[in-house]
Design an enzyme around this catalytic site. Structure first.
Site, PDB file in Angstrom:
ATOM      1  N   ALA A  46      16.336   0.479  18.081  1.00 35.37           N
ATOM      2  CA  ALA A  46      16.736   1.559  17.176  1.00 35.37           C
ATOM      3  C   ALA A  46      17.209   2.760  17.979  1.00 35.37           C
ATOM      4  CB  ALA A  46      15.567   1.950  16.280  1.00 35.37           C
ATOM      5  N   LYS A 106       3.647  11.412  25.165  1.00 32.27           N
ATOM      6  CA  LYS A 106       2.484  12.251  25.481  1.00 32.27           C
ATOM      7  C   LYS A 106       2.288  13.385  24.485  1.00 32.27           C
ATOM      8  CE  LYS A 106       5.415  14.620  28.825  1.00 32.27           C
ATOM      9  NZ  LYS A 106       6.531  13.656  28.669  1.00 32.27           N
ATOM     10  N   GLU A 130      -0.050   3.539  28.405  1.00 34.73           N
ATOM     11  CA  GLU A 130      -0.083   3.726  29.854  1.00 34.73           C
ATOM     12  C   GLU A 130       1.040   4.638  30.340  1.00 34.73           C
ATOM     13  OE1 GLU A 130      -1.629   4.035  33.007  1.00 34.73           O
ATOM     14  OE2 GLU A 130      -2.499   2.127  32.322  1.00 34.73           O
ATOM     15  N   GLY A 135       3.735   8.430  34.500  1.00 32.86           N
ATOM     16  CA  GLY A 135       4.809   7.454  34.692  1.00 32.86           C
ATOM     17  C   GLY A 135       4.338   6.070  35.090  1.00 32.86           C
ATOM     18  N   GLY A 188      18.149  16.881  39.027  1.00 33.48           N
ATOM     19  CA  GLY A 188      17.785  16.251  37.769  1.00 33.48           C
ATOM     20  C   GLY A 188      16.303  16.222  37.472  1.00 33.48           C
ATOM     21  N   LYS A 207      -0.779  15.977  28.975  1.00 36.27           N
ATOM     22  CA  LYS A 207      -1.367  14.864  29.724  1.00 36.27           C
ATOM     23  C   LYS A 207      -2.846  15.123  30.015  1.00 36.27           C
ATOM     24  CE  LYS A 207       3.130  13.932  31.795  1.00 36.27           C
ATOM     25  NZ  LYS A 207       3.999  14.113  32.973  1.00 36.27           N
TER      26      LYS A 207
END
Length: 439
Positions: A46, A106, A130, A135, A188, A207
């Protein structure tokens, strides 16, 4: 050739992580099936825009804008859309249909986690997450499963790669925060339009709420996490920290505490802190993440690796997918989240740690005694003190710089001390206050 039962997998979102998940699932499907004991059929992806450019090639016939229809009939739904809505609504629909859900969201877990976990428990489904913290680093399963028989005392985490990159550049290259942020943006690591989620500590706070809830079997709401970002950290502070044997890191701290009144509770907080250079977290450079766990029986454990990145985070998502598939093969209800401890969430004022305070003071006889008296008055014990003459630029009166390291003290006592220092006639300015962690 082994014949496996087939599990239908729906993917919501094809951004940097979602596109990599789709590509890896299509490429390595047979291998993952052997590990899971079930075929994993990607039935659709989607997306908001069918024609958007993506980081990995996805067959056009798999793309759809109808997420709700895609969920119907799926055995496992992977949500990688991000944001609170429509992700929350779609996850609830998936869970209520009996599908297991895998998410890396998160913000959603930190805000609506209890609602989602309750929905999963009601129907015997499982919510996997997870990829929501650090990450590619496996930290959720170790906390939930491997350390379930232990008692976690404290977690110190570098869980935001952008801020770690910036602070590391300040420490190793001598860049100002503004220059380091510009470098992070060019590479980035930081959002060009608005990097506040990273540099103001919001990402790390989300987190932290997830880690604290998991580690201490207690629901820790996001609004209970104390948060400071790195925007006030100066190059002068970083240089001074280096000279004193520390490195400045933005830390996510989850801690089981017993306060001065004997109340046992949980502290969850995010702020820039001084970490001794011989601590393992001090060696975490660039945009890497690391989570350092202090457990009662297992002792000290550290998990280190890539905290972001499309293909890296996809690894965590696919790990959850294999776990979900194995659960379907074995059968039985999902395992509910453990929040039985129900410990109170202690405010930042109850935290006890060490501090380093930098002051600009009048360079005159008796100043050291006056400053020491203010610390003593509020029960804050001075451990170290260094002095250097500043040269009288701040005011016409000659000034000196004092760097004061304290023994352990409560946040409330330290705050009262700083308030007194700011109003003292001998203190020109309280230049910085940094907490010391990991020693």
């Amino acid at each position: 050739m082994i014949e496996y039962r087939n599990l239908r997998v729906a993917l919501l979102g094809a951004g940097s992580v979602g596109a990599q998940v789709a590509a890896l699932l299509l490429e390595h499907g047979p291998e993952l099936a052997n590990r899971a004991g079930a075929g994993l059929e990607l039935v659709g992806v989607a997306v908001r825009d069918l024609d958007a450019t993506r980081t990995a090639e996805i067959p056009k016939e798999l793309l759809t804008t109808d997420a709700e229809s895609l969920i119907l009939g799926a055995d496992i739904v992977i949500e990688l859309m991000g944001g609170l809505e429509p992700a929350r609504t779609l996850i609830l629909q998936a869970l209520n249909s009996g599908a297991d859900v895998i998410t890396g969201n998160k913000a959603l877990l930190a805000t609506h986690g209890p609602e989602l976990f309750e929905a999963a428990e009601q129907v015997g489904a499982q919510l996997y997450y997870e990829a929501a913290v650090a990450g590619a680093i496996p930290i959720i399963r170790p906390l939930r499963d491997s350390l379930a028989g232990d008692r976690i005392k404290r977690i110190l985490g570098i869980v935001n790669g952008t801020t770690n990159f910036i602070l590391d550049r300040m420490d190793t290259a001598g860049e100002s925060l503004e220059t380091a942020l510009s470098t992070a943006t060019e590479l980035g690591y930081a959002e060009k339009s608005d990097p506040s989620a990273d540099i103001e500590g919001y990402d790390a706070a989300q987190k932290t709420a997830i880690l604290a809830s998991l580690a201490f079997h207690t629901t820790v709401p996001l609004e209970s996490v104390y948060r400071e970002g790195i925007t006030a950290v100066t190059l002068e502070q970083v240089v001074a920290a280096k000279k004193a044997g520390y490195v400045v890191k933005l830390l996510a701290i989850c801690e089981r505490l017993t306060d001065a009144d004997g109340v046992e509770g949980v502290s969850a907080r995010v702020y820039p802190a001084l970490v001794p250079r011989d601590h393992p977290l001090a060696a975490v450079h660039g945009a890497k993440n690391a989570v350092f766990i202090e457990a009662e029986a297992a002792g000290d454990l550290m998990f280190y690796g890539a905290g972001a990145g499309g293909i890296e985070t996809a690894s965590a998502v696919l790990g959850d997918l294999v776990s979900a598939a194995r659960r379907h093969v074995i059968g039985g209800p999902g395992v509910a989240e453990s929040t039985h401890a129900n410990l109170p969430i202690l405010p930042i004022s109850r935290v006890i740690t060490r501090y380093q305070i930098t002051l600009s003071v009048v360079d005159a006889p008796g100043v050291l005694a006056a400053v020491a008296a203010l610390f003593s008055e509020h029960g804050v014990s001075v451990e170290t003190l260094t002095q250097s003459v500043y040269g009288g630029v701040i005011t016409s009166t000659p000034t000196a710089t004092l760097v004061i390291g304290t023994h352990e003290a409560s946040e409330a006592d330290l705050a009262a001390t700083v308030l007194e220092l700011e109003s003292s006639d001998v203190v020109v300015r309280v230049t910085s206050v940094l907490r010391v962690e990991g020693s």
